[in-house]
Design an enzyme around this catalytic site. Structure first.
Site, PDB file in Angstrom:
ATOM      1  CB  CYS A  34      76.074  57.666  49.675  1.00  0.00           C
ATOM      2  SG  CYS A  34      76.396  59.031  50.774  1.00  0.00           S
ATOM      3  CB  CYS A  37      73.268  58.920  51.661  1.00  0.00           C
ATOM      4  SG  CYS A  37      74.218  59.946  50.527  1.00  0.00           S
TER       5      CYS A  37
END
Length: 125
Positions: A34, A37
């Site tokens: 991600c 993230c």
């Protein structure tokens, strides 16, 4: 006191729920693949150090802990959830600016410090 730690299903209750009665716990649910993230994670890790124990950061790898992600209805990553006194009190999704994070954390820490009203109207916490 360790300010940042990984959480798995087996230790979630102890490391997040129980610990949130002592100190606010910020739960960061993300994944290695991600991109947001990878931006948010280091910011949160820097802020938890800067705040020096006013909150702790619990990190969850969603791919390895799908039950935790599902229980928290994490529809996108990162999903960040604020725990205080065993309860979810706030949350946000996706990467955010440092200004947003600081406002979120200040509100979170302040709310944790306030006494709560329990059963029968008794003040607890």
């Amino acid at each position: 006191m360790k300010l940042t730690f990984d959480v798995e299903e087996a230790d979630f209750d102890k490391l997040v729920l129980a610990r949130s009665h002592e100190v606010p716990v910020l739960l960061d649910i993300g994944a290695e693949w991600c991109s947001p993230c990878r931006v948010l994670g280091p910011m949160l890790e820097r802020l938890v150090q800067e705040y020096g124990g006013k909150f702790v950061l619990a990190k969850v790898d969603a791919d390895e802990n799908m039950r935790i992600a599902g229980r928290h209805q994490a529809k996108g990553f990162p999903t960040v959830i604020a725990y205080s006194h065993g309860q979810v009190i706030d949350r946000f999704h996706s990467a955010q600016t440092e200004g947003f994070l600081r406002r979120f954390l200040e509100s979170f820490i302040e709310r944790h410090a306030q006494p709560t009203i329990g059963i029968a109207g008794l003040t607890v916490g």
